[in-house]
Design a protein around this motif. Structure first.
Motif, PDB file in Angstrom:
ATOM      1  N   UNK A  18      75.380  68.047  38.137  1.00  0.00           N
ATOM      2  CA  UNK A  18      75.374  68.951  39.276  1.00  0.00           C
ATOM      3  C   UNK A  18      75.006  68.208  40.559  1.00  0.00           C
ATOM      4  N   UNK A  19      74.088  67.249  40.481  1.00  0.00           N
ATOM      5  CA  UNK A  19      73.714  66.458  41.656  1.00  0.00           C
ATOM      6  C   UNK A  19      74.892  65.632  42.155  1.00  0.00           C
ATOM      7  N   UNK A  20      75.655  65.061  41.224  1.00  0.00           N
ATOM      8  CA  UNK A  20      76.778  64.203  41.595  1.00  0.00           C
ATOM      9  C   UNK A  20      77.984  65.032  42.021  1.00  0.00           C
ATOM     10  N   UNK A  21      78.289  66.061  41.262  1.00  0.00           N
ATOM     11  CA  UNK A  21      79.523  66.808  41.458  1.00  0.00           C
ATOM     12  C   UNK A  21      79.465  67.757  42.634  1.00  0.00           C
ATOM     13  N   UNK A  22      78.349  68.403  42.827  1.00  0.00           N
ATOM     14  CA  UNK A  22      78.286  69.413  43.873  1.00  0.00           C
ATOM     15  C   UNK A  22      79.136  70.602  43.468  1.00  0.00           C
ATOM     16  N   UNK A  23      80.192  70.897  44.234  1.00  0.00           N
ATOM     17  CA  UNK A  23      81.047  72.054  43.957  1.00  0.00           C
ATOM     18  C   UNK A  23      82.243  71.711  43.080  1.00  0.00           C
ATOM     19  N   UNK A  24      82.434  70.442  42.758  1.00  0.00           N
ATOM     20  CA  UNK A  24      83.593  70.049  41.955  1.00  0.00           C
ATOM     21  C   UNK A  24      83.447  70.565  40.529  1.00  0.00           C
ATOM     22  N   UNK A  25      84.567  70.932  39.955  1.00  0.00           N
ATOM     23  CA  UNK A  25      84.543  71.462  38.598  1.00  0.00           C
ATOM     24  C   UNK A  25      84.443  70.341  37.568  1.00  0.00           C
ATOM     25  N   UNK A  26      85.126  69.232  37.836  1.00  0.00           N
ATOM     26  CA  UNK A  26      85.137  68.115  36.899  1.00  0.00           C
ATOM     27  C   UNK A  26      84.569  66.864  37.558  1.00  0.00           C
ATOM     28  N   UNK A  27      83.881  66.073  36.753  1.00  0.00           N
ATOM     29  CA  UNK A  27      83.302  64.816  37.226  1.00  0.00           C
ATOM     30  C   UNK A  27      83.665  63.738  36.215  1.00  0.00           C
ATOM     31  N   UNK A  28      84.139  62.606  36.716  1.00  0.00           N
ATOM     32  CA  UNK A  28      84.471  61.511  35.799  1.00  0.00           C
ATOM     33  C   UNK A  28      83.211  60.771  35.402  1.00  0.00           C
ATOM     34  N   UNK A  29      83.292  60.088  34.302  1.00  0.00           N
ATOM     35  CA  UNK A  29      82.161  59.304  33.815  1.00  0.00           C
ATOM     36  C   UNK A  29      81.845  58.175  34.795  1.00  0.00           C
ATOM     37  N   UNK A  30      82.872  57.644  35.441  1.00  0.00           N
ATOM     38  CA  UNK A  30      82.678  56.577  36.421  1.00  0.00           C
ATOM     39  C   UNK A  30      81.845  57.068  37.605  1.00  0.00           C
ATOM     40  N   UNK A  31      82.094  58.303  38.052  1.00  0.00           N
ATOM     41  CA  UNK A  31      81.303  58.862  39.148  1.00  0.00           C
ATOM     42  C   UNK A  31      79.848  59.030  38.740  1.00  0.00           C
ATOM     43  N   UNK A  32      79.630  59.507  37.507  1.00  0.00           N
ATOM     44  CA  UNK A  32      78.261  59.645  37.003  1.00  0.00           C
ATOM     45  C   UNK A  32      77.567  58.294  36.931  1.00  0.00           C
ATOM     46  N   UNK A  33      78.279  57.296  36.444  1.00  0.00           N
ATOM     47  CA  UNK A  33      77.716  55.951  36.323  1.00  0.00           C
ATOM     48  C   UNK A  33      77.409  55.354  37.689  1.00  0.00           C
ATOM     49  N   UNK A  34      78.321  55.558  38.658  1.00  0.00           N
ATOM     50  CA  UNK A  34      78.094  55.044  40.009  1.00  0.00           C
ATOM     51  C   UNK A  34      76.864  55.702  40.633  1.00  0.00           C
ATOM     52  N   UNK A  35      76.709  56.996  40.430  1.00  0.00           N
ATOM     53  CA  UNK A  35      75.532  57.692  40.963  1.00  0.00           C
ATOM     54  C   UNK A  35      74.257  57.187  40.292  1.00  0.00           C
ATOM     55  N   UNK A  36      74.321  56.940  38.997  1.00  0.00           N
ATOM     56  CA  UNK A  36      73.155  56.441  38.268  1.00  0.00           C
ATOM     57  C   UNK A  36      72.768  55.050  38.778  1.00  0.00           C
ATOM     58  N   UNK A  37      73.770  54.168  38.981  1.00  0.00           N
ATOM     59  CA  UNK A  37      73.492  52.834  39.503  1.00  0.00           C
ATOM     60  C   UNK A  37      72.929  52.888  40.916  1.00  0.00           C
ATOM     61  N   UNK A  38      73.446  53.804  41.718  1.00  0.00           N
ATOM     62  CA  UNK A  38      72.939  53.954  43.080  1.00  0.00           C
ATOM     63  C   UNK A  38      71.476  54.368  43.056  1.00  0.00           C
ATOM     64  N   UNK A  39      71.159  55.289  42.174  1.00  0.00           N
ATOM     65  CA  UNK A  39      69.775  55.748  42.052  1.00  0.00           C
ATOM     66  C   UNK A  39      68.862  54.607  41.598  1.00  0.00           C
ATOM     67  N   UNK A  40      69.338  53.808  40.659  1.00  0.00           N
ATOM     68  CA  UNK A  40      68.554  52.667  40.173  1.00  0.00           C
ATOM     69  C   UNK A  40      68.334  51.664  41.290  1.00  0.00           C
ATOM     70  N   UNK A  41      69.375  51.369  42.066  1.00  0.00           N
ATOM     71  CA  UNK A  41      69.245  50.416  43.174  1.00  0.00           C
ATOM     72  C   UNK A  41      68.260  50.907  44.220  1.00  0.00           C
ATOM     73  N   UNK A  42      68.322  52.201  44.522  1.00  0.00           N
ATOM     74  CA  UNK A  42      67.379  52.763  45.489  1.00  0.00           C
ATOM     75  C   UNK A  42      65.940  52.641  44.968  1.00  0.00           C
ATOM     76  N   UNK A  43      65.767  52.908  43.690  1.00  0.00           N
ATOM     77  CA  UNK A  43      64.437  52.802  43.090  1.00  0.00           C
ATOM     78  C   UNK A  43      63.945  51.356  43.118  1.00  0.00           C
ATOM     79  N   UNK A  44      64.832  50.410  42.801  1.00  0.00           N
ATOM     80  CA  UNK A  44      64.457  48.993  42.850  1.00  0.00           C
ATOM     81  C   UNK A  44      64.086  48.580  44.272  1.00  0.00           C
ATOM     82  N   UNK A  45      64.827  49.071  45.251  1.00  0.00           N
ATOM     83  CA  UNK A  45      64.534  48.745  46.643  1.00  0.00           C
ATOM     84  C   UNK A  45      63.168  49.295  47.043  1.00  0.00           C
TER      85      UNK A  45
END
Length: 163
Positions: A18-45
């Protein structure tokens, strides 16, 4: 696993989607993975900034001193190091046969070591060398020896017939 743990995991995945997709009905696994990596990078920073802040407090340094600013700008101008993610730097170092991290090494130092290793690396032409090159060298050597024998035979043959 208990049923409660599975429900908690499912809810966490739904929340992440829901955090990644917002109003979109479908979310690809790549989008989920990219969001997860972004979150990890922000945390590392954030962790890196916190660590730097603690180190400065421990050493009694002031981050905004003119000498410190001059040193950092000189280093940036001197190296003009590209901003690469930590994972990319480690991957390149490993590909060059270098250790991923030396003891006590920070990201900036690791990046400097990568740039130095890439500069020192011998770039060889992939088409030159290998077994094929050795065969070609042998053929050239045999051809040269054959020519030398023919030349020697030709020079000795006429002198033998004329006598």
């Amino acid at each position: 696993m208990s049923l409660d743990a599975l429900k908690a995991m499912r809810d966490a995945l739904k929340k992440e989607k829901k955090e990644v997709a917002g109003d979109k009905k479908y979310v690809t696994k790549a989008e989920l993975e990219a969001a997860r990596l972004k979150k990890i990078r922000e945390e590392e920073e954030r962790e890196r900034q916190e660590k730097e802040r603690k180190r400065k407090l421990q050493h009694g340094e002031d981050a905004d001193t003119p000498a410190k600013q001059a040193k950092t700008t000189a280093e940036q101008e001197e190296g003009m190091l590209p901003q690469l993610p930590r994972e990319e730097v480690i991957r390149r170092l490993r590909k060059l046969g270098q250790p991923a991290t030396l003891f006590g090494e920070e990201d900036y130092e690791r990046l400097k070591r990568l740039m130095k290793a890439e500069k020192e690396m011998n770039v060889e032409d992939e088409t030159v060398g290998g077994q094929q090159d050795n065969v070609l060298l042998e053929l050239k050597k045999l051809d040269k020896e054959e020519r030398a024998r023919r030349k020697a035979a030709a020079s000795s043959a006429p002198s033998g017939k004329g006598a």
